[in-house]
Scaffold this motif. Structure first.
Motif, PDB file in Angstrom:
ATOM      1  N   GLY A 194      16.537  38.114 -69.350  1.00 14.73           N
ATOM      2  CA  GLY A 194      17.480  39.077 -69.917  1.00 14.73           C
ATOM      3  C   GLY A 194      17.655  38.906 -71.413  1.00 14.73           C
ATOM      4  N   SER A 195      17.529  37.675 -71.893  1.00 14.43           N
ATOM      5  CA  SER A 195      17.658  37.407 -73.333  1.00 14.43           C
ATOM      6  C   SER A 195      16.564  38.082 -74.147  1.00 14.43           C
ATOM      7  CB  SER A 195      17.630  35.897 -73.590  1.00 14.43           C
ATOM      8  OG  SER A 195      18.735  35.272 -72.994  1.00 14.43           O
ATOM      9  N   LEU A 196      15.444  38.371 -73.509  1.00 14.88           N
ATOM     10  CA  LEU A 196      14.347  39.051 -74.213  1.00 14.88           C
ATOM     11  C   LEU A 196      14.776  40.406 -74.762  1.00 14.88           C
ATOM     12  CD1 LEU A 196      11.524  38.286 -71.651  1.00 14.88           C
ATOM     13  CD2 LEU A 196      11.559  37.500 -74.041  1.00 14.88           C
ATOM     14  N   ASN A 197      15.731  41.039 -74.103  1.00 12.74           N
ATOM     15  CA  ASN A 197      16.164  42.365 -74.529  1.00 12.74           C
ATOM     16  C   ASN A 197      16.791  42.352 -75.920  1.00 12.74           C
ATOM     17  OD1 ASN A 197      15.253  43.645 -72.128  1.00 12.74           O
ATOM     18  ND2 ASN A 197      16.978  42.691 -71.088  1.00 12.74           N
ATOM     19  N   TRP A 198      17.279  41.172 -76.347  1.00 12.81           N
ATOM     20  CA  TRP A 198      17.795  41.026 -77.708  1.00 12.81           C
ATOM     21  C   TRP A 198      16.692  41.260 -78.730  1.00 12.81           C
ATOM     22  CZ3 TRP A 198      22.398  40.274 -80.035  1.00 12.81           C
ATOM     23  CH2 TRP A 198      23.491  40.120 -79.183  1.00 12.81           C
TER      24      TRP A 198
ATOM     25  N   ALA B 191      19.550  46.468 -71.188  1.00 11.69           N
ATOM     26  CA  ALA B 191      18.749  46.581 -69.966  1.00 11.69           C
ATOM     27  C   ALA B 191      19.318  45.672 -68.879  1.00 11.69           C
ATOM     28  CB  ALA B 191      17.290  46.225 -70.259  1.00 11.69           C
ATOM     29  N   VAL B 192      19.067  46.059 -67.646  1.00 12.30           N
ATOM     30  CA  VAL B 192      19.515  45.280 -66.490  1.00 12.30           C
ATOM     31  C   VAL B 192      18.310  44.940 -65.618  1.00 12.30           C
ATOM     32  CG1 VAL B 192      21.847  46.248 -66.470  1.00 12.30           C
ATOM     33  CG2 VAL B 192      20.045  47.365 -65.149  1.00 12.30           C
ATOM     34  N   THR B 193      18.444  43.912 -64.830  1.00 13.49           N
ATOM     35  CA  THR B 193      17.374  43.503 -63.931  1.00 13.49           C
ATOM     36  C   THR B 193      17.193  44.541 -62.838  1.00 13.49           C
ATOM     37  OG1 THR B 193      18.079  41.214 -64.278  1.00 13.49           O
ATOM     38  CG2 THR B 193      16.533  41.618 -62.477  1.00 13.49           C
ATOM     39  N   GLY B 194      15.971  45.028 -62.700  1.00 22.80           N
ATOM     40  CA  GLY B 194      15.636  45.947 -61.619  1.00 22.80           C
ATOM     41  C   GLY B 194      14.977  45.207 -60.472  1.00 22.80           C
ATOM     42  N   ARG B 195      14.179  44.197 -60.816  1.00 19.58           N
ATOM     43  CA  ARG B 195      13.479  43.414 -59.795  1.00 19.58           C
ATOM     44  C   ARG B 195      13.151  42.048 -60.396  1.00 19.58           C
ATOM     45  NH1 ARG B 195      11.144  45.546 -55.361  1.00 19.58           N
ATOM     46  NH2 ARG B 195      10.005  44.053 -54.125  1.00 19.58           N
ATOM     47  N   LEU B 196      13.287  41.019 -59.581  1.00 15.06           N
ATOM     48  CA  LEU B 196      12.979  39.655 -60.001  1.00 15.06           C
ATOM     49  C   LEU B 196      12.244  38.973 -58.858  1.00 15.06           C
ATOM     50  CD1 LEU B 196      13.453  37.331 -62.120  1.00 15.06           C
ATOM     51  CD2 LEU B 196      15.452  36.728 -60.761  1.00 15.06           C
ATOM     52  N   GLU B 197      11.026  38.553 -59.104  1.00 15.48           N
ATOM     53  CA  GLU B 197      10.244  37.845 -58.089  1.00 15.48           C
ATOM     54  C   GLU B 197      10.054  36.413 -58.573  1.00 15.48           C
ATOM     55  OE1 GLU B 197       5.730  38.161 -56.816  1.00 15.48           O
ATOM     56  OE2 GLU B 197       6.911  39.860 -56.080  1.00 15.48           O
ATOM     57  N   THR B 198      10.542  35.468 -57.777  1.00 16.41           N
ATOM     58  CA  THR B 198      10.562  34.064 -58.180  1.00 16.41           C
ATOM     59  C   THR B 198       9.668  33.228 -57.287  1.00 16.41           C
ATOM     60  OG1 THR B 198      12.863  34.386 -58.872  1.00 16.41           O
ATOM     61  CG2 THR B 198      12.109  32.117 -58.642  1.00 16.41           C
ATOM     62  N   ASP B 199       8.913  32.354 -57.913  1.00 17.59           N
ATOM     63  CA  ASP B 199       8.073  31.389 -57.196  1.00 17.59           C
ATOM     64  C   ASP B 199       8.594  29.994 -57.491  1.00 17.59           C
ATOM     65  OD1 ASP B 199       6.202  33.343 -56.259  1.00 17.59           O
ATOM     66  OD2 ASP B 199       5.302  33.368 -58.251  1.00 17.59           O
ATOM     67  N   TYR B 200       8.807  29.224 -56.430  1.00 19.68           N
ATOM     68  CA  TYR B 200       9.301  27.850 -56.571  1.00 19.68           C
ATOM     69  C   TYR B 200       8.123  26.911 -56.360  1.00 19.68           C
ATOM     70  CZ  TYR B 200      13.732  30.251 -56.101  1.00 19.68           C
ATOM     71  OH  TYR B 200      14.790  31.099 -56.280  1.00 19.68           O
TER      72      TYR B 200
ATOM     73  N   GLY C   5       8.254  53.541 -70.866  1.00 16.47           N
ATOM     74  CA  GLY C   5       9.477  54.322 -70.838  1.00 16.47           C
ATOM     75  C   GLY C   5      10.679  53.398 -70.848  1.00 16.47           C
ATOM     76  N   ARG C   6      11.560  53.518 -69.830  1.00 14.78           N
ATOM     77  CA  ARG C   6      12.745  52.659 -69.734  1.00 14.78           C
ATOM     78  C   ARG C   6      12.456  51.332 -69.042  1.00 14.78           C
ATOM     79  NH1 ARG C   6      16.171  55.514 -66.079  1.00 14.78           N
ATOM     80  NH2 ARG C   6      17.603  53.789 -66.352  1.00 14.78           N
ATOM     81  N   LYS C   7      11.222  51.144 -68.566  1.00 12.02           N
ATOM     82  CA  LYS C   7      10.866  49.931 -67.828  1.00 12.02           C
ATOM     83  C   LYS C   7      10.313  48.864 -68.782  1.00 12.02           C
ATOM     84  CE  LYS C   7       9.971  52.263 -63.476  1.00 12.02           C
ATOM     85  NZ  LYS C   7       8.977  52.506 -62.419  1.00 12.02           N
ATOM     86  N   ILE C   8      10.823  47.638 -68.611  1.00 11.38           N
ATOM     87  CA  ILE C   8      10.410  46.503 -69.428  1.00 11.38           C
ATOM     88  C   ILE C   8       9.881  45.431 -68.475  1.00 11.38           C
ATOM     89  CG2 ILE C   8      11.177  44.751 -71.063  1.00 11.38           C
ATOM     90  CD1 ILE C   8      13.546  46.793 -71.678  1.00 11.38           C
ATOM     91  N   TYR C   9       8.620  45.077 -68.621  1.00 13.14           N
ATOM     92  CA  TYR C   9       7.966  44.089 -67.763  1.00 13.14           C
ATOM     93  C   TYR C   9       7.944  42.754 -68.483  1.00 13.14           C
ATOM     94  CZ  TYR C   9       6.444  48.226 -65.249  1.00 13.14           C
ATOM     95  OH  TYR C   9       6.424  49.404 -64.536  1.00 13.14           O
ATOM     96  N   SER C  10       8.285  41.696 -67.760  1.00 17.08           N
ATOM     97  CA  SER C  10       8.329  40.381 -68.397  1.00 17.08           C
ATOM     98  C   SER C  10       8.003  39.281 -67.402  1.00 17.08           C
ATOM     99  CB  SER C  10       9.698  40.159 -69.048  1.00 17.08           C
ATOM    100  OG  SER C  10      10.731  40.376 -68.113  1.00 17.08           O
TER     101      SER C  10
ATOM    102  N   ILE D  87      15.344  47.462 -66.565  1.00 16.10           N
ATOM    103  CA  ILE D  87      15.484  48.902 -66.782  1.00 16.10           C
ATOM    104  C   ILE D  87      16.494  49.112 -67.910  1.00 16.10           C
ATOM    105  CG2 ILE D  87      16.075  51.133 -65.745  1.00 16.10           C
ATOM    106  CD1 ILE D  87      13.691  49.704 -64.362  1.00 16.10           C
ATOM    107  N   GLU D  88      16.065  49.859 -68.926  1.00 13.80           N
ATOM    108  CA  GLU D  88      16.961  50.171 -70.038  1.00 13.80           C
ATOM    109  C   GLU D  88      18.057  51.105 -69.546  1.00 13.80           C
ATOM    110  OE1 GLU D  88      16.816  51.988 -74.561  1.00 13.80           O
ATOM    111  OE2 GLU D  88      14.936  51.608 -73.506  1.00 13.80           O
ATOM    112  N   VAL D  89      19.306  50.803 -69.925  1.00  9.41           N
ATOM    113  CA  VAL D  89      20.462  51.612 -69.541  1.00  9.41           C
ATOM    114  C   VAL D  89      21.331  51.875 -70.765  1.00  9.41           C
ATOM    115  CG1 VAL D  89      20.532  50.744 -67.159  1.00  9.41           C
ATOM    116  CG2 VAL D  89      21.882  49.596 -68.931  1.00  9.41           C
TER     117      VAL D  89
END
Length: 194
Positions: free
Chosen positions: A91-95, A101-110, A131-136, A158-160
């Motif tokens: 989320g800090s990347l949006n700075w 922007a808010v999290t739309g999906r988060l896939e985590t691997d442990y 568009g409004r989608k930010i991939y990271s 997703i940018e809001v």
């Protein structure tokens, strides 16, 4: 499940991320976007107190120390806390893009357990924008930037507009944030994924 989630794969027409000219300088500490945020807020007694720094390009680094309040199994970090650390860093990347922007999906691997007392070093970068989608993507390493990988994540933000928070947040907190006399702190409360 097999393979990577297609919702986290940028479309063919996605563009490379562009760091905003007014983004914090590389090495600059980003600080808490909201003092009550569980991830970065200084007023959260059991929060992560995660500290992020702007990196080169559209990258950030962050770290936090796993405390006893963050454990799941005895002596080990709770998986949800590790996912929160990844989400907060992403989320800090949006700075750096200067978007809300808010999290739309988060896939985590442990990959490995993270003991209480460990400093988790996190690195994240924006890989594409459509568009409004930010991939990271982000990775968390034990003990430092060269330490073993413990967790990693891919995310879609997703940018809001600020109305997203005003219409959905609890009115007392929204009023308090909007009444903040410091214009910078007031705007910042809404700039990173809550």
């Amino acid at each position: 499940m097999s393979g990577r989630n297609t919702a986290l794969t940028p479309p063919a027409d996605a563009t490379a991320p562009v760091r905003h000219p007014d983004a914090p300088a590389p090495g600059e500490l980003l600080g808490a976007h909201y003092e009550h945020c569980f991830g970065c807020g200084e007023d959260q007694p059991h929060g992560l107190h995660l500290e992020s720094r702007a990196g080169e390009g559209v990258r950030v680094t962050a770290e936090f120390t796993v405390k006893p309040a963050h454990q799941g199994a005895p002596g080990l970090a709770h998986g949800g806390v590790l996912a929160t650390a990844l989400d907060e860093t992403l989320g800090s990347l949006n700075w750096l893009l200067r978007v809300i922007a808010v999290t739309g999906r988060l896939e985590t691997d442990y990959r490995r357990p993270v003991p209480v007392g460990t400093v988790l070093y996190l690195e994240a970068e924006v890989t594409a924008v459509a568009g409004r989608k930010i991939y990271s993507t982000a990775v968390g390493r034990i003990g430092g930037p060269e330490g073993p990988v413990a967790v990693r994540a891919d995310a879609l933000f997703i940018e809001v507009k600020v109305d997203h928070f005003i219409e959905n947040g609890r009115p007392e907190e929204i009023r308090a944030a909007m009444a903040e006399p410091d214009q910078f702190r007031r705007a910042r409360a809404f700039e990173v994924n809550p």
